[in-house]
Motif scaffolding. Structure first.
Motif, PDB file in Angstrom:
ATOM      1  N   SER A 289       0.839  -1.184   0.000  1.00  0.00           N
ATOM      2  CA  SER A 289       0.000   0.000   0.000  1.00  0.00           C
ATOM      3  C   SER A 289       0.880   1.241   0.000  1.00  0.00           C
ATOM      4  CB  SER A 289      -0.900  -0.005   1.233  1.00  0.00           C
ATOM      5  OG  SER A 289      -1.617   1.201   1.310  1.00  0.00           O
ATOM      6  N   THR A 290       0.651   2.136  -0.946  1.00  0.00           N
ATOM      7  CA  THR A 290       1.348   3.419  -0.969  1.00  0.00           C
ATOM      8  C   THR A 290       0.283   4.508  -0.971  1.00  0.00           C
ATOM      9  OG1 THR A 290       1.510   3.367  -3.372  1.00  0.00           O
ATOM     10  CG2 THR A 290       3.412   2.579  -2.150  1.00  0.00           C
ATOM     11  N   PRO A 291      -0.201   4.863   0.211  1.00  0.00           N
ATOM     12  CA  PRO A 291      -1.272   5.853   0.290  1.00  0.00           C
ATOM     13  C   PRO A 291      -0.864   7.190  -0.310  1.00  0.00           C
ATOM     14  CG  PRO A 291      -0.383   5.375   2.471  1.00  0.00           C
ATOM     15  CD  PRO A 291       0.255   4.429   1.520  1.00  0.00           C
ATOM     16  N   ARG A 292      -1.826   7.846  -0.930  1.00  0.00           N
ATOM     17  CA  ARG A 292      -1.605   9.200  -1.467  1.00  0.00           C
ATOM     18  C   ARG A 292      -1.684  10.180  -0.315  1.00  0.00           C
ATOM     19  NH1 ARG A 292      -1.480   9.922  -6.768  1.00  0.00           N
ATOM     20  NH2 ARG A 292      -2.033   8.122  -8.039  1.00  0.00           N
ATOM     21  N   ILE A 293      -0.706  11.084  -0.269  1.00  0.00           N
ATOM     22  CA  ILE A 293      -0.689  12.068   0.797  1.00  0.00           C
ATOM     23  C   ILE A 293      -0.399  13.453   0.234  1.00  0.00           C
ATOM     24  CG2 ILE A 293       0.072  10.363   2.514  1.00  0.00           C
ATOM     25  CD1 ILE A 293       2.839  11.824   2.439  1.00  0.00           C
ATOM     26  N   VAL A 294      -0.588  14.450   1.070  1.00  0.00           N
ATOM     27  CA  VAL A 294      -0.101  15.813   0.858  1.00  0.00           C
ATOM     28  C   VAL A 294       0.830  16.117   2.027  1.00  0.00           C
ATOM     29  CG1 VAL A 294      -2.079  16.593  -0.512  1.00  0.00           C
ATOM     30  CG2 VAL A 294      -2.140  16.809   1.987  1.00  0.00           C
ATOM     31  N   ALA A 295       1.471  17.261   2.010  1.00  0.00           N
ATOM     32  CA  ALA A 295       2.481  17.592   3.015  1.00  0.00           C
ATOM     33  C   ALA A 295       1.979  17.453   4.451  1.00  0.00           C
ATOM     34  CB  ALA A 295       3.001  19.014   2.779  1.00  0.00           C
ATOM     35  N   ALA A 296       0.735  17.792   4.704  1.00  0.00           N
ATOM     36  CA  ALA A 296       0.202  17.756   6.074  1.00  0.00           C
ATOM     37  C   ALA A 296       0.193  16.357   6.687  1.00  0.00           C
ATOM     38  CB  ALA A 296      -1.213  18.326   6.087  1.00  0.00           C
ATOM     39  N   TYR A 297       0.230  15.316   5.865  1.00  0.00           N
ATOM     40  CA  TYR A 297       0.171  13.940   6.368  1.00  0.00           C
ATOM     41  C   TYR A 297       1.543  13.301   6.571  1.00  0.00           C
ATOM     42  CZ  TYR A 297      -4.824  13.965   5.456  1.00  0.00           C
ATOM     43  OH  TYR A 297      -6.164  14.260   5.470  1.00  0.00           O
ATOM     44  N   LEU A 298       2.619  13.984   6.237  1.00  0.00           N
ATOM     45  CA  LEU A 298       3.951  13.386   6.314  1.00  0.00           C
ATOM     46  C   LEU A 298       4.249  12.779   7.675  1.00  0.00           C
ATOM     47  CD1 LEU A 298       6.076  15.961   4.321  1.00  0.00           C
ATOM     48  CD2 LEU A 298       5.735  13.553   3.731  1.00  0.00           C
ATOM     49  N   ASP A 299       3.956  13.512   8.748  1.00  0.00           N
ATOM     50  CA  ASP A 299       4.315  13.010  10.077  1.00  0.00           C
ATOM     51  C   ASP A 299       3.540  11.764  10.489  1.00  0.00           C
ATOM     52  OD1 ASP A 299       2.002  14.515  10.313  1.00  0.00           O
ATOM     53  OD2 ASP A 299       2.549  15.405  12.222  1.00  0.00           O
TER      54      ASP A 299
ATOM     55  N   VAL B 196      -8.054  14.167  -4.101  1.00  0.00           N
ATOM     56  CA  VAL B 196      -7.931  12.704  -4.118  1.00  0.00           C
ATOM     57  C   VAL B 196      -7.189  12.225  -2.871  1.00  0.00           C
ATOM     58  CG1 VAL B 196      -6.867  10.744  -5.315  1.00  0.00           C
ATOM     59  CG2 VAL B 196      -8.112  12.475  -6.621  1.00  0.00           C
ATOM     60  N   ALA B 197      -6.102  12.912  -2.511  1.00  0.00           N
ATOM     61  CA  ALA B 197      -5.352  12.533  -1.307  1.00  0.00           C
ATOM     62  C   ALA B 197      -6.240  12.660  -0.070  1.00  0.00           C
ATOM     63  CB  ALA B 197      -4.104  13.400  -1.161  1.00  0.00           C
ATOM     64  N   GLU B 198      -6.992  13.735   0.030  1.00  0.00           N
ATOM     65  CA  GLU B 198      -7.882  13.930   1.175  1.00  0.00           C
ATOM     66  C   GLU B 198      -8.949  12.831   1.248  1.00  0.00           C
ATOM     67  OE1 GLU B 198      -7.518  16.033   3.686  1.00  0.00           O
ATOM     68  OE2 GLU B 198      -5.750  16.913   2.756  1.00  0.00           O
ATOM     69  N   LEU B 199      -9.520  12.477   0.109  1.00  0.00           N
ATOM     70  CA  LEU B 199     -10.548  11.422   0.081  1.00  0.00           C
ATOM     71  C   LEU B 199      -9.992  10.078   0.515  1.00  0.00           C
ATOM     72  CD1 LEU B 199     -12.599  12.284  -3.102  1.00  0.00           C
ATOM     73  CD2 LEU B 199     -13.409  12.265  -0.736  1.00  0.00           C
ATOM     74  N   THR B 200      -8.740   9.795   0.169  1.00  0.00           N
ATOM     75  CA  THR B 200      -8.167   8.504   0.570  1.00  0.00           C
ATOM     76  C   THR B 200      -8.023   8.404   2.077  1.00  0.00           C
ATOM     77  OG1 THR B 200      -5.856   9.194   0.321  1.00  0.00           O
ATOM     78  CG2 THR B 200      -6.911   8.206  -1.608  1.00  0.00           C
ATOM     79  N   HIS B 201      -7.874   9.539   2.742  1.00  0.00           N
ATOM     80  CA  HIS B 201      -7.757   9.523   4.203  1.00  0.00           C
ATOM     81  C   HIS B 201      -9.123   9.568   4.878  1.00  0.00           C
ATOM     82  CE1 HIS B 201      -3.446   9.524   4.198  1.00  0.00           C
ATOM     83  NE2 HIS B 201      -3.546  10.308   3.146  1.00  0.00           N
ATOM     84  N   ARG B 202     -10.083  10.156   4.214  1.00  0.00           N
ATOM     85  CA  ARG B 202     -11.444  10.178   4.752  1.00  0.00           C
ATOM     86  C   ARG B 202     -12.084   8.795   4.663  1.00  0.00           C
ATOM     87  NH1 ARG B 202     -14.652  14.743   2.152  1.00  0.00           N
ATOM     88  NH2 ARG B 202     -12.782  15.802   2.853  1.00  0.00           N
TER      89      ARG B 202
ATOM     90  N   PHE C 213      -8.957   2.697   0.769  1.00  0.00           N
ATOM     91  CA  PHE C 213      -7.712   3.038   0.104  1.00  0.00           C
ATOM     92  C   PHE C 213      -6.420   2.689   0.818  1.00  0.00           C
ATOM     93  CE2 PHE C 213     -10.873   6.100  -1.490  1.00  0.00           C
ATOM     94  CZ  PHE C 213     -10.760   5.849  -2.848  1.00  0.00           C
ATOM     95  N   VAL C 214      -6.422   2.597   2.140  1.00  0.00           N
ATOM     96  CA  VAL C 214      -5.176   2.421   2.898  1.00  0.00           C
ATOM     97  C   VAL C 214      -5.203   1.087   3.638  1.00  0.00           C
ATOM     98  CG1 VAL C 214      -3.685   3.358   4.698  1.00  0.00           C
ATOM     99  CG2 VAL C 214      -4.960   4.919   3.214  1.00  0.00           C
ATOM    100  N   SER C 215      -4.194   0.262   3.356  1.00  0.00           N
ATOM    101  CA  SER C 215      -4.067  -0.972   4.131  1.00  0.00           C
ATOM    102  C   SER C 215      -2.934  -0.779   5.135  1.00  0.00           C
ATOM    103  CB  SER C 215      -3.786  -2.184   3.234  1.00  0.00           C
ATOM    104  OG  SER C 215      -2.506  -2.095   2.676  1.00  0.00           O
TER     105      SER C 215
END
Length: 108
Positions: free
Chosen positions: A6-16, A93-99, A104-106
């Motif tokens: 799994s390689t989740p899509r992220i934006v900078a805010a999710y790095l940590d 798209v990145a935000e939706l994968t986290h919502r 989307f995320v294993s």
């Protein structure tokens, strides 16, 4: 059968939230300096490039890489996706994968 990574899509805010994990991030290349690039993915992200990276300043880039403790990303794969990318859509798209993580995320 091989396990899918799994390689989740992220934006900078999710790095940590993904230190030590492999992620996918799309951003506009704002600076290239030797073996490093800076991209804007709803925030500044430093990418540590590999020898196969051929990015263009001003274009969008998709990076698959591992998030380091300093929140930089060590690139495993990079792709220049050109100047015509809708960055608002990429962020959405990145935000939706986290919502909707269950889709989307294993958790590896």
């Amino acid at each position: 059968m091989a396990e899918q990574m799994s390689t989740p899509r992220i934006v900078a805010a999710y790095l940590d939230n993904f230190v030590g994990r492999t992620v996918t991030i799309v951003g506009k290349v704002t600076q290239l300096r030797g073996d490093q690039a800076t991209i804007d993915a709803d925030g500044v992200v430093t990418i540590l490039l590999n020898r196969d990276s051929h990015l263009v300043n001003g274009n969008a880039a998709q990076v698959i890489g591992k998030v380091n403790p300093d929140l930089s990303i060590k690139a495993l794969s990079t792709r220049d996706v050109g100047p015509g990318v809708d960055m608002v859509l990429c962020s959405a798209v990145a935000e939706l994968t986290h919502r909707h993580k269950e889709i989307f995320v294993s958790e590896n």
